[in-house]
Write a protein that holds these residues in place. Structure first.
Motif, PDB file in Angstrom:
ATOM      1  N   ASP A  17       4.027  -1.779   8.798  1.00  0.00           N
ATOM      2  CA  ASP A  17       4.119  -0.324   8.335  1.00  0.00           C
ATOM      3  C   ASP A  17       5.677  -0.032   8.405  1.00  0.00           C
ATOM      4  OD1 ASP A  17       4.428   2.320   8.392  1.00  0.00           O
ATOM      5  OD2 ASP A  17       2.348   2.727   9.429  1.00  0.00           O
ATOM      6  N   VAL A  18       6.175   0.033   7.317  1.00  0.00           N
ATOM      7  CA  VAL A  18       7.896   0.031   7.225  1.00  0.00           C
ATOM      8  C   VAL A  18       8.297   1.690   7.116  1.00  0.00           C
ATOM      9  CG1 VAL A  18       7.904  -2.232   6.551  1.00  0.00           C
ATOM     10  CG2 VAL A  18       7.731  -0.344   4.764  1.00  0.00           C
ATOM     11  N   LEU A  71       0.872  -1.209   0.172  1.00  0.00           N
ATOM     12  CA  LEU A  71       0.135  -0.078   0.050  1.00  0.00           C
ATOM     13  C   LEU A  71       1.005   1.067   0.152  1.00  0.00           C
ATOM     14  CD1 LEU A  71      -2.670  -0.733   2.714  1.00  0.00           C
ATOM     15  CD2 LEU A  71      -3.121  -1.104   0.248  1.00  0.00           C
ATOM     16  N   GLU A  72       0.418   1.933  -0.757  1.00  0.00           N
ATOM     17  CA  GLU A  72       1.398   3.379  -0.842  1.00  0.00           C
ATOM     18  C   GLU A  72       0.017   4.289  -0.739  1.00  0.00           C
ATOM     19  OE1 GLU A  72       4.424   3.638  -0.777  1.00  0.00           O
ATOM     20  OE2 GLU A  72       5.141   1.705  -1.223  1.00  0.00           O
ATOM     21  N   GLY A  73       0.485   5.543  -0.582  1.00  0.00           N
ATOM     22  CA  GLY A  73      -0.681   6.892  -0.324  1.00  0.00           C
ATOM     23  C   GLY A  73       0.156   7.769   0.713  1.00  0.00           C
ATOM     24  N   GLU A 109       2.391  -1.347   4.440  1.00  0.00           N
ATOM     25  CA  GLU A 109       2.196   0.182   4.090  1.00  0.00           C
ATOM     26  C   GLU A 109       3.567   0.594   4.080  1.00  0.00           C
ATOM     27  OE1 GLU A 109      -0.498   2.452   6.752  1.00  0.00           O
ATOM     28  OE2 GLU A 109      -1.452   0.540   7.326  1.00  0.00           O
ATOM     29  N   TRP A 110       3.734   1.710   2.961  1.00  0.00           N
ATOM     30  CA  TRP A 110       4.808   2.288   2.586  1.00  0.00           C
ATOM     31  C   TRP A 110       5.934   1.214   1.863  1.00  0.00           C
ATOM     32  CZ3 TRP A 110       4.258   7.482   2.843  1.00  0.00           C
ATOM     33  CH2 TRP A 110       3.067   7.838   3.666  1.00  0.00           C
ATOM     34  N   ALA A 111       5.347   0.416   1.480  1.00  0.00           N
ATOM     35  CA  ALA A 111       6.366  -0.584   0.804  1.00  0.00           C
ATOM     36  C   ALA A 111       7.297  -0.332  -0.059  1.00  0.00           C
ATOM     37  CB  ALA A 111       5.350  -1.534   0.022  1.00  0.00           C
TER      38      ALA A 111
END
Length: 150
Positions: free
Chosen positions: A78-79, A32-34, A104-106
């Motif tokens: 969540d990285v 997931l990105e955003g 998240e923030w892959a």
């Protein structure tokens, strides 16, 4: 290949995540990105619910990974805090075990991600509207996207 869908409400996002959850199996990976507040954690909570997770799911910002039990084990990563780290946190055990993983923030661990996965970018369009861009990496994820678009 990319697929796009507009979510007009929180309910749309939840229904979409639940539909995706029904298509997932062990070792599936979703990135997931955003921007902050785009809805990554909201989407993840609904996905977890679709996987039968009954515990409260929240962002693992300070612990990097949280694990949950449901129909399938579920890893929520969540990285964001790993931006400057070269540390190997045992990604293979997480990604190739018996769980579904959401990261998240892959992009911050791009080199460690499974080659085949489903990338999702979430963009805020309005107060309640979101644009989801799905990028399948591999035939399995292409088939999942095609099913989601039906």
């Amino acid at each position: 290949m990319k697929f796009e869908i507009i979510m007009n409400s929180l309910e749309d996002t939840e229904q979409f995540a639940m539909k995706l959850a029904n298509l997932l199996v062990a070792q599936d990976t979703i990135t997931l990105e955003g921007d902050l507040g785009a809805g990554k954690t909201t989407f993840t909570k609904a996905l977890a619910k679709g996987l039968g997770i009954t515990r409260t799911v929240n962002s693992p910002t300070f612990t990097i990974v949280k694990q949950y039990e449901g129909r399938l084990p579920f890893n929520h990563l969540d990285v964001y805090r790993l931006a400057e780290s070269d540390e190997d946190l045992g990604w293979d055990e997480l990604f190739y075990g018996d769980a579904v993983s959401v990261i998240e923030w892959a992009h911050l661990i791009e080199q460690d991600l499974p080659k085949e996965r489903l990338g999702i970018e979430i963009y805020r369009v309005g107060e309640n509207e979101r644009r989801f861009v799905l990028m399948p990496y591999g035939k399995r994820y292409e088939a999942i996207c095609e099913e989601l678009m039906r």
